[in-house]
Design an enzyme around this catalytic site. Structure first.
Site, PDB file in Angstrom:
ATOM      1  CG  ASP A  23      -2.043  -1.003   1.106  1.00  0.00           C
ATOM      2  OD1 ASP A  23      -2.044  -1.737   0.088  1.00  0.00           O
ATOM      3  OD2 ASP A  23      -2.882  -1.066   2.015  1.00  0.00           O
ATOM      4  CG  ASP A  72      -0.788   5.056  -0.138  1.00  0.00           C
ATOM      5  OD1 ASP A  72      -1.714   4.771  -0.929  1.00  0.00           O
ATOM      6  OD2 ASP A  72      -0.822   4.809   1.080  1.00  0.00           O
ATOM      7  CB  SER A 102     -30.149  13.238 -22.376  1.00  0.00           C
ATOM      8  OG  SER A 102     -29.719  14.491 -22.058  1.00  0.00           O
ATOM      9  CG  LEU A 103     -34.473  16.087 -19.400  1.00  0.00           C
ATOM     10  CD1 LEU A 103     -34.528  16.790 -18.043  1.00  0.00           C
ATOM     11  CD2 LEU A 103     -35.882  15.874 -19.936  1.00  0.00           C
ATOM     12  CD  GLU A 141     -40.578  16.574 -12.119  1.00  0.00           C
ATOM     13  OE1 GLU A 141     -39.429  16.130 -12.255  1.00  0.00           O
ATOM     14  OE2 GLU A 141     -41.596  15.939 -12.402  1.00  0.00           O
ATOM     15  CE  LYS A 185     -31.118  18.789 -16.313  1.00  0.00           C
ATOM     16  NZ  LYS A 185     -29.828  18.332 -15.770  1.00  0.00           N
ATOM     17  CE  LYS A 199     -39.670  15.320 -15.578  1.00  0.00           C
ATOM     18  NZ  LYS A 199     -39.453  14.378 -14.471  1.00  0.00           N
ATOM     19  CE  LYS A 230     -28.456  22.377 -17.541  1.00  0.00           C
ATOM     20  NZ  LYS A 230     -27.880  21.732 -18.674  1.00  0.00           N
ATOM     21  CB  CYS A 239      -1.549  15.802 -39.709  1.00  0.00           C
ATOM     22  SG  CYS A 239      -1.683  16.586 -38.083  1.00  0.00           S
TER      23      CYS A 239
HETATM   24  S1  IVH Z   1     -36.678  13.584 -16.273  1.00  0.00           S
HETATM   25  C1  IVH Z   1     -36.399  11.183 -20.513  1.00  0.00           C
HETATM   26  N1  IVH Z   1     -36.572  15.075 -14.152  1.00  0.00           N
HETATM   27  O1  IVH Z   1     -31.243  15.430 -15.850  1.00  0.00           O
HETATM   28  C2  IVH Z   1     -35.580  11.929 -19.521  1.00  0.00           C
HETATM   29  N2  IVH Z   1     -34.510  14.398 -15.113  1.00  0.00           N
HETATM   30  O2  IVH Z   1     -30.284  16.348 -18.431  1.00  0.00           O
HETATM   31  C3  IVH Z   1     -36.256  11.946 -18.197  1.00  0.00           C
HETATM   32  N3  IVH Z   1     -32.538  15.158 -13.883  1.00  0.00           N
HETATM   33  O3  IVH Z   1     -30.733  12.245 -17.194  1.00  0.00           O
HETATM   34  C4  IVH Z   1     -35.503  12.754 -17.207  1.00  0.00           C
HETATM   35  N4  IVH Z   1     -33.620  16.216 -12.289  1.00  0.00           N
HETATM   36  O4  IVH Z   1     -30.380  12.578 -14.657  1.00  0.00           O
HETATM   37  C5  IVH Z   1     -35.856  14.428 -15.086  1.00  0.00           C
HETATM   38  N5  IVH Z   1     -36.677  16.370 -12.223  1.00  0.00           N
HETATM   39  C6  IVH Z   1     -35.965  15.719 -13.157  1.00  0.00           C
HETATM   40  C7  IVH Z   1     -34.545  15.701 -13.134  1.00  0.00           C
HETATM   41  C8  IVH Z   1     -33.850  15.032 -14.139  1.00  0.00           C
HETATM   42  C9  IVH Z   1     -32.426  15.874 -12.757  1.00  0.00           C
HETATM   43  C10 IVH Z   1     -31.394  14.659 -14.678  1.00  0.00           C
HETATM   44  C11 IVH Z   1     -31.510  13.231 -15.139  1.00  0.00           C
HETATM   45  C12 IVH Z   1     -31.432  13.297 -16.649  1.00  0.00           C
HETATM   46  C13 IVH Z   1     -30.728  14.599 -16.843  1.00  0.00           C
HETATM   47  C14 IVH Z   1     -31.008  15.176 -18.221  1.00  0.00           C
END
Ligand code: IVH
Length: 719
Positions: free
Chosen positions: A49, A53, A98-99, A132, A134, A307, A331, A450
């Protein structure tokens, strides 16, 4: 010159040159990865160890002096994270997507308008949304069967994550058994996070114990979740919020709002700030309110999520490639800080683009140390008049690469000079760099000659969403490239046959154990069978990202067919380079442009790739060393009345917008074309249809009214 990494270790960190530091850093990173694997995965450490380290301390010392060497995958940053391959892989029954992002009120307008258009509504009146927070953590999928937690998985690449069930069982917020009535199968999704207070306390404990500290609560949460030893996760104060779901044996409710209440009743925590909103103004008011509360919330958030409330509408809206149409993330603005711009260096990408990079005096922005920022291109530098020696404003938004917003003019040194963009590639060939009129990028003209471009292409080729070859990271690619062992993708698959007899030589190279070489050969072998879309993506054709690669794979099915059609399209385009209508270029070219989301600009990059003999030779060479490029198998539509049929929509539809109609037809396995031809199976005629109906009659193509179409696909009754 050729001092080995081991001999360098006798030089004090302060006395190392950048070049020496880089070499030693590479060797140390490889050695640490090797010893971590032995320790964590095989429980069979080869060194004490204390010796281990010492390796980490040396690496930390080097990174402290040369922060530019600390890349994302450096062992100092993969704190706590398990070495790749430590967890069993889990395929998500419903992908974890993702969103889409909104940054301004106009973006929110756009989000709502798109919904109205897609659903063919008269206005947004009556549309409800759940707003909601994020949560800035790591997303997690929790599978319950008959009320019991059976599996927990990270998001991974969205299609496949890692099995972290043992770790998740240690998180207090996550019920092992659901309370109250629940669907037989329930895949709850949400965010694992750490409160800011717990994060600071954890870092204090880590520092005290001489362990790594985390950059921010999100990294701490993600790292803790991916500990290979669940006992360590158990000591980490992780929390969980539920906000959506994947597979369900029966619906939870009719709305997002009621579903959240049901999840709460089953024993999950749901963010208390979630609110029902009835208009854009209510959404924006929510955004402003949560933005103001943000500093006082106990956890980090990076925005809010909107949503569509009604789940039947969510279902109709469906998904794009990576994001739902029924939700968006609004955002918060990025965090900013000021620092000194020490130098501008040039990076060469795989397409030869010269990207200027700002080398900064390291500074903390939004909890993360930033020492470099992209400057994009020559115009960007000129527009902002960014000069070496300037004090600049740096900003970081979520995961986005740091940006330089502006120069602090009154701190500019008197003798400062405007930045002169280089006219040659920084590689050892110093090839002239060229900028096409009207283009923003300056490119090295050296193509594969290159070394930077060649290495970047290999790196892209082996990357996670391409061939995903474990153990062939950038350091090793660079090493193999410098030693002339791997110059092109096909060489990767010849490595073993070429080097097998010289294994000892390979083993003697810094940081390579015999086992690690054998593992590399195994990892390479495992990729001789590859999915068609990955294969396309790996080629690194300009503008062909993962989504486009999938579209191409779906349209052409096999690599042989694709190759043949692309050569045809390429020949057609070469004969008519200035034509602006795809159908006048030729049949194969028009077929390519007819694929949804592929316009002429993308098509031109694809045909240009095929027009280049080197590319074709490299592609064929690669095919010769692979066992199989798997035929693209379309998503499971096993029986549908319109499977494989070609349909065309014309005129205005009553029950849905054109994009929804198209998305629905495609989901049922039909191909939607833009114009009627002898290959068309059905023409669906809405109100005010134009000439297409006449053409269909002429060709004897079946025409359907909207209602007949809905009846055919079994949606007549509900429509
Ligand atoms: S809904 C189909 N709700 O943000 C996608 N996502 O940028 C449904 N996240 O991957 C996601 N808060 O990890 C949803 N209230 C919320 C959220 C949320 C954080 C994250 C989640 C997602 C990412 C997308």
């Amino acid at each position: 010159m050729s001092d080995t990494a081991a001999s360098l270790r006798h030089i004090a960190v302060d006395a190392l040159t950048l070049d020496q530091a880089k070499r030693e850093h590479d060797a140390l990173a490889a050695a640490i990865a090797h010893h971590r694997a032995l320790y964590y995965q095989k429980d069979a450490p080869e060194i004490s160890d204390a010796d281990y380290d010492a390796l980490e301390r040396r690496l930390n010392g080097i990174e402290a002096r040369f922060p530019e060497l600390a890349r994302e995958d450096s062992p100092t940053r993969t704190v706590g994270a398990a070495p790749a391959g430590g967890f069993r892989k889990v395929r998500h029954a419903v992908p974890m997507l993702s969103l889409d992002n909104a940054f301004t009120a106009e973006d929110v307008d756009g989000f709502i308008e798109q919904i109205v258009r897609f659903l063919n509504l008269k206005s947004a009146d009556g549309l409800e949304f759940v707003a909601e927070p994020k949560i800035d953590g790591a997303s997690l999928s929790l599978r319950y069967e008959d009320g019991a937690l059976v599996q927990a998985a990270t998001r991974g690449d969205g299609a496949e994550g890692e099995d972290v069930t043992a770790n998740v069982r240690t998180i207090a917020d996550i019920p092992h058994r659901l309370t109250g009535p629940a669907p037989r199968v329930l895949d709850v999704r949400g965010e694992v996070y750490m409160t800011r207070a717990e994060f600071f306390a954890l870092n204090a404990r880590q520092a005290e114990a001489g362990e790594k500290v985390f950059a921010n609560p999100r990294n701490a949460a993600a790292g803790s979740l991916r500990q290979l030893d669940a006992k360590i996760t158990a000591k980490r104060p992780l929390c969980f919020f539920a906000y959506t779901w994947g597979e369900l044996s029966e619906p939870l409710a009719e709305t997002q709002w009621d579903s959240l209440q049901r999840l709460r009743a089953m024993g999950f925590k749901v963010p208390g700030q979630s609110t029902l909103c009835r208009s854009k103004d209510e959404l924006l008011a929510y955004y402003a309110r949560i933005g103001a509360e943000r500093p006082d919330l106990p956890f980090d958030i990076d925005g809010v999520v909107y949503k569509v409330n009604r789940l039947d509408l969510q279902e109709r809206l469906g998904f794009r490639t990576r994001t739902p149409r029924w939700a968006t993330a609004h955002k918060f603005p990025a965090e900013k800080a000021q620092t000194l711009l020490k130098a501008i260096t040039i990076q060469v990408g795989r397409t030869g683009a010269l990207t200027p990079v700002a080398e900064l005096e390291p500074i903390t922005v939004g909890g993360v140390v930033v020492s470099r920022a992209t400057l994009h291109n020559a115009d960007e530098i000129a527009r902002k008049d960014i000069r070496v020696g300037d004090t600049v404003v740096v900003q970081r938004a979520g995961d986005v690469i740091p940006q330089i917003v502006e120069v602090v003019q009154d701190r500019r040194p008197a003798d400062s000079q405007p930045y002169a963009f280089p006219t040659v590639c920084p590689c050892k060939l110093a090839t002239p760099a060229h900028r096409e009129p009207g283009e923003a990028v300056t490119r090295c003209t050296g193509e594969l000659a290159c070394p930077y471009q060649a290495v970047e292409r290999l790196r892209h080729f082996t990357s996670r969403n391409a061939f995903d070859i474990e153990g062939l990271g950038i350091e090793r690619i660079q090493l193999f490239y410098d030693q002339d062992r791997i110059k092109a993708p096909a060489d990767i698959f010849r490595l073993e046959s070429r080097e097998a007899q010289r294994l000892d030589k390979l083993v003697n190279m810094t940081g390579f154990g015999k086992k690690s070489v054998e593992n590399l050969f195994k990892a390479i072998d495992a990729r001789r069978i590859i999915a068609f879309d990955r294969f396309i993506f790996a080629l690194g054709i300009r503008q062909v990202g993962e989504a486009t690669a999938k579209l191409l794979a779906r349209a052409y099915r096999t690599v042989g067919h694709w190759r043949e059609r692309m050569l045809a399209a390429s020949a057609e385009r070469a004969a008519k380079p200035d034509e602006t209508k795809p159908e006048l270029v030729g049949e194969a070219y028009a077929e390519l442009c007819a694929i949804e989301q592929i316009g002429m600009s993308v098509a031109d990059d694809i045909v240009e790739f095929f027009a280049e003999p080197h590319n074709l030779a490299a592609l064929d060479d690669l095919l010769s060393v692979l066992t199989e490029v798997q035929e693209f198998v379309p998503p499971r539509v096993t029986s549908s009345p319109v499977l494989g049929k070609t349909v065309v929509f014309t005129g205005t539809l009553e029950t849905m917008g054109r994009s929804e109609a198209k998305a629905k037809a495609e989901a049922l396995g039909a191909k939607v074309a833009g114009s009627v031809s002898a290959k068309t199976d059905y023409l669906i005629v809405g109100a005010d249809a134009g000439s297409k109906a006449a053409k269909a009659r002429e060709l004897g193509v079946a025409t359907l009214t909207e209602q007949e179409w809905l009846d055919l696909i079994g949606q007549g009754a509900e429509a």
